[in-house]
Motif scaffolding. Structure first.
Motif, short mmCIF file in Angstrom:
data_model
loop_
_atom_site.label_atom_id
_atom_site.label_comp_id
_atom_site.label_asym_id
_atom_site.label_seq_id
_atom_site.Cartn_x
_atom_site.Cartn_y
_atom_site.Cartn_z
N ILE A 13 -93.55 -52.84 -5.92
CA ILE A 13 -93.70 -51.49 -5.84
C ILE A 13 -92.34 -50.52 -5.08
O ILE A 13 -92.31 -49.45 -5.53
N VAL A 14 -91.50 -51.07 -3.79
CA VAL A 14 -90.74 -50.25 -3.40
C VAL A 14 -89.26 -49.99 -4.11
O VAL A 14 -89.40 -48.06 -4.46
N GLY A 15 -88.65 -50.87 -4.96
CA GLY A 15 -87.53 -50.83 -5.12
C GLY A 15 -88.46 -49.04 -6.65
O GLY A 15 -87.55 -47.83 -6.92
N ASP A 33 -83.86 -56.51 -12.31
CA ASP A 33 -84.68 -57.19 -11.44
C ASP A 33 -84.37 -58.51 -12.65
O ASP A 33 -83.95 -58.11 -13.95
N LYS A 34 -84.48 -59.56 -11.62
CA LYS A 34 -84.75 -60.50 -12.85
C LYS A 34 -85.62 -61.20 -13.72
O LYS A 34 -85.97 -61.78 -14.79
N HIS A 35 -87.21 -60.53 -13.42
CA HIS A 35 -88.29 -60.40 -14.52
C HIS A 35 -88.38 -59.24 -15.10
O HIS A 35 -88.14 -58.08 -14.53
N SER A 50 -102.91 -54.64 -3.21
CA SER A 50 -102.79 -53.81 -1.85
C SER A 50 -103.55 -52.93 -1.38
O SER A 50 -103.76 -52.22 -2.28
N ASP A 162 -84.87 -55.22 -3.01
CA ASP A 162 -85.00 -57.38 -3.63
C ASP A 162 -86.12 -57.94 -2.16
O ASP A 162 -85.84 -59.02 -2.58
N VAL A 187 -104.75 -66.81 -0.07
CA VAL A 187 -105.01 -65.39 -0.88
C VAL A 187 -105.94 -65.70 -2.88
O VAL A 187 -105.54 -67.13 -2.54
N ASN A 301 -96.94 -50.59 2.11
CA ASN A 301 -97.16 -48.87 2.12
C ASN A 301 -96.77 -48.39 2.80
O ASN A 301 -95.42 -47.44 2.71
C1 LIG Z 1 -100.94 -62.13 1.81
C2 LIG Z 1 -101.03 -60.88 1.36
C3 LIG Z 1 -101.35 -59.79 1.98
C4 LIG Z 1 -100.74 -58.00 1.59
N1 LIG Z 1 -101.39 -57.06 1.27
C5 LIG Z 1 -101.19 -55.75 2.08
C6 LIG Z 1 -102.12 -54.69 1.63
O1 LIG Z 1 -103.08 -54.81 1.57
N2 LIG Z 1 -100.69 -53.23 1.70
C7 LIG Z 1 -99.76 -53.01 1.96
O2 LIG Z 1 -99.65 -51.91 2.23
N3 LIG Z 1 -99.00 -54.34 1.67
C8 LIG Z 1 -99.78 -55.49 1.76
N4 LIG Z 1 -98.81 -56.66 1.81
C9 LIG Z 1 -97.27 -56.68 1.86
C10 LIG Z 1 -96.82 -56.41 0.24
O3 LIG Z 1 -97.36 -57.07 -0.68
C11 LIG Z 1 -95.28 -56.21 0.70
O4 LIG Z 1 -94.74 -55.27 1.28
C12 LIG Z 1 -94.39 -55.39 -0.36
O5 LIG Z 1 -95.33 -55.76 -2.26
C13 LIG Z 1 -93.08 -55.53 -0.98
O6 LIG Z 1 -92.96 -54.75 -2.11
P1 LIG Z 1 -90.92 -55.05 -2.30
O7 LIG Z 1 -90.68 -54.34 -3.75
O8 LIG Z 1 -90.17 -54.72 -0.90
O9 LIG Z 1 -90.88 -56.23 -2.31
P2 LIG Z 1 -91.23 -57.25 -3.55
O10 LIG Z 1 -92.88 -57.04 -4.21
O11 LIG Z 1 -90.46 -58.92 -2.61
O12 LIG Z 1 -90.04 -57.14 -4.75
C14 LIG Z 1 -89.21 -57.05 -5.08
C15 LIG Z 1 -88.22 -57.36 -5.97
O13 LIG Z 1 -86.51 -57.67 -6.54
C16 LIG Z 1 -86.52 -58.77 -7.17
N5 LIG Z 1 -85.38 -58.97 -7.15
C17 LIG Z 1 -85.71 -60.11 -5.47
N6 LIG Z 1 -84.24 -60.94 -5.69
C18 LIG Z 1 -83.51 -60.21 -6.96
C19 LIG Z 1 -82.64 -60.75 -7.37
N7 LIG Z 1 -81.37 -61.02 -6.80
N8 LIG Z 1 -82.43 -59.98 -8.22
C20 LIG Z 1 -82.51 -59.18 -9.14
N9 LIG Z 1 -83.75 -58.94 -8.59
C21 LIG Z 1 -84.43 -59.74 -7.50
C22 LIG Z 1 -87.54 -59.84 -7.43
O14 LIG Z 1 -87.97 -59.99 -8.58
C23 LIG Z 1 -88.95 -58.41 -7.42
O15 LIG Z 1 -89.68 -58.11 -8.82
C24 LIG Z 1 -99.54 -58.18 1.54
C25 LIG Z 1 -98.98 -59.60 1.83
C26 LIG Z 1 -99.29 -60.25 1.88
C27 LIG Z 1 -98.06 -61.59 1.92
#
Ligand SMILES: Cc1cc2nc3c(=O)[nH]c(=O)nc-3n(C[C@H](O)[C@H](O)[C@H](O)COP(=O)(O)OP(=O)(O)OC[C@H]3O[C@@H](n4cnc5c(N)ncnc54)[C@H](O)[C@@H]3O)c2cc1C
Length: 390
Positions: A13-15, A33-35, A50, A162, A187, A301
């Motif tokens: 979501i963030v990237g 991304d690896k996926h 979320s 990541d 969950v 968020n």
């Molecule tokens: C139970 C639970 C409920 C939640 N509910 C909420 C909510 O209601 N509202 C809210 O705002 N937040 C919520 N959160 C938090 C939210 O899910 C995370 O903060 C958010 O998904 C983080 O996004 P991100 O893009 O930073 O990281 P991630 O979603 O972890 O994405 C990281 C990406 O990097 C890739 N990656 C990782 N390592 C590598 C590598 N070495 N090489 C290439 N690619 C790589 C992965 O494949 C992935 O696609 C919740 C969290 C949990 C655990």
């Protein structure tokens, strides 16, 4: 070897929000991304959801991403009901009190990722690489990113989006502060006898909070049930019907009896806070920089706001011809977003401390605090505005 201005590791979501927010810039961007970024959604809703606040909905609309969101996989919630199972504390918020038509949306994470991916894939300045990364070699003017498929890319600024166990953060040597919340979140999606009426509900129990998040179907909720590890292990070991009975009891039967719609998954919860978020050539966003307790649904968020703030700064630097890779130029981002993350971590700690356990004094404070917040309009408005990200 290809060269881009910005390499973003992580298409979550963030990237992807960061890449989408760079659409008007002349900066070239690679997402690694690896996926695969998008995954077709199955017929039934998935349980990883979320609660996305109004500030981020507005951002998604202005990035033209909102239109790509599969509408039956996101549901606007119009009210919140929070109560303490162990005291008289009870509080209701509604969107009308805020002059808004919703407090936020509950969206499947993959649905939001798919919508963002669709935006980003149509941007001329973005390339997508499906690969893990194996090594980062940082030089004075560029980073070389080695992929695990033997490919490589060079970039002026490498961004770690990541996730919680960020490889980029480790390679950069950024130290982290972390704390085990001593909670595991269970969950799942459930079907309830009574309709949820688009109300997000959260019950605080002595062993942790239980959130019931309303999904698009009127009788389906996604639950996030945070429990002490022992209590979570017991719940995980229960049969489906015993689990549902325990869930119905913990929710005070507020939506009647419950049945599981998906399997249960468990997420041990840890607070992480990177003590540095940037240096020459490298910066962090989202879970790579911070993870917090999901009790207020703020992790994604916060991360989206990191991405928007960083994109704004990078566009400004690029427009004025300044170096996007210099730490001193990235400092305004690092300073402001670290402060926001720290405030949220402190707030989550406060909530958790106050609502954990059945100490009689804490129960009294919880009851009085929730009742007072419910009654005093100004406090309530400030509270909801914050939750809506306004
Ligand atoms: C139970 C639970 C409920 C939640 N509910 C909420 C909510 O209601 N509202 C809210 O705002 N937040 C919520 N959160 C938090 C939210 O899910 C995370 O903060 C958010 O998904 C983080 O996004 P991100 O893009 O930073 O990281 P991630 O979603 O972890 O994405 C990281 C990406 O990097 C890739 N990656 C990782 N390592 C590598 C590598 N070495 N090489 C290439 N690619 C790589 C992965 O494949 C992935 O696609 C919740 C969290 C949990 C655990």
């Amino acid at each position: 070897m290809q060269h881009v201005d910005i390499g973003i590791v992580g298409g979550g979501i963030v990237g992807l929000t960061l890449a989408a927010a760079l659409k008007e810039s002349s900066l070239s961007v690679a997402i690694i991304d690896k996926h695969p970024l998008s995954t077709a959604l199955g017929e039934k809703p998935t349980a990883r959801v979320s609660a996305i606040n109004q500030a981020n909905i507005a951002a998604l609309q202005s990035l033209d991403t909102w239109q790509h969101l599969q509408k039956d996989r996101a549901n606007a919630y119009v009210a919140m009901h929070v109560w303490d199972k162990d005291s008289f504390g009870d509080i209701h918020f509604s969107c009308e009190e805020m002059g808004s038509d919703a407090l936020g949306v509950i969206v499947e994470n993959q649905a939001l990722i798919n919508a963002l991916a669709q935006s980003v894939e149509s941007q001329a300045n973005v390339q997508v690489f499906e690969s893990g990364i194996e090594r980062v070699l940082s030089g004075p003017n560029q980073n070389m990113v080695m992929f695990d498929n033997n490919d490589a890319l060079s970039c002026r600024l490498l961004i770690g989006a990541d996730g919680a166990n960020s490889f980029v953060r480790q390679q950069a040597g950024f130290p982290i502060t972390f704390k085990d919340y001593e909670h595991t979140a269970i969950v799942a999606n459930i079907k309830t006898a009574l309709p949820h009426e688009n109300v997000a509900r959260q019950a605080f129990t002595p062993t942790g909070p239980l959130a019931l998040l309303p999904m698009a179907e009127p009788n389906v909720c996604s639950i996030v049930w945070s429990q002490t590890p022992d209590a979570a292990a017991k719940l995980a070991a229960m049969s489906d019907s015993d689990f549902c009975n325990a869930l119905t009891a913990a929710s005070g039967s507020i939506l009647g009896t419950t049945a599981l719609e998906t399997q249960r998954s468990a997420f041990p919860l840890t607070m992480r806070y990177a003590r540095e978020w940037a240096k020459d050539g490298i910066a962090l966003v989202g879970d790579a920089a911070h993870t917090i307790h999901p009790l207020a649904g703020q992790g994604a968020n916060l991360g989206m706001q990191d991405a928007l703030a960083l994109a704004e700064l990078l566009v400004q630097l690029s427009n004025e011809g300044s170096d996007i890779g210099l730490h001193k130029n990235l400092r305004p981002y690092e300073r402001s977003r670290k402060t926001e993350a720290m405030k949220m971590i402190a707030a989550m700690d406060g909530f958790k401390l106050l609502f954990d356990g059945d100490d009689p004094l804490k129960k009294l404070i919880r009851g009085v605090g929730l009742a007072a917040t419910d009654k005093v309009g100004a406090i309530k408005q400030a509270f909801v505005s914050h939750a809506m990200g306004l």
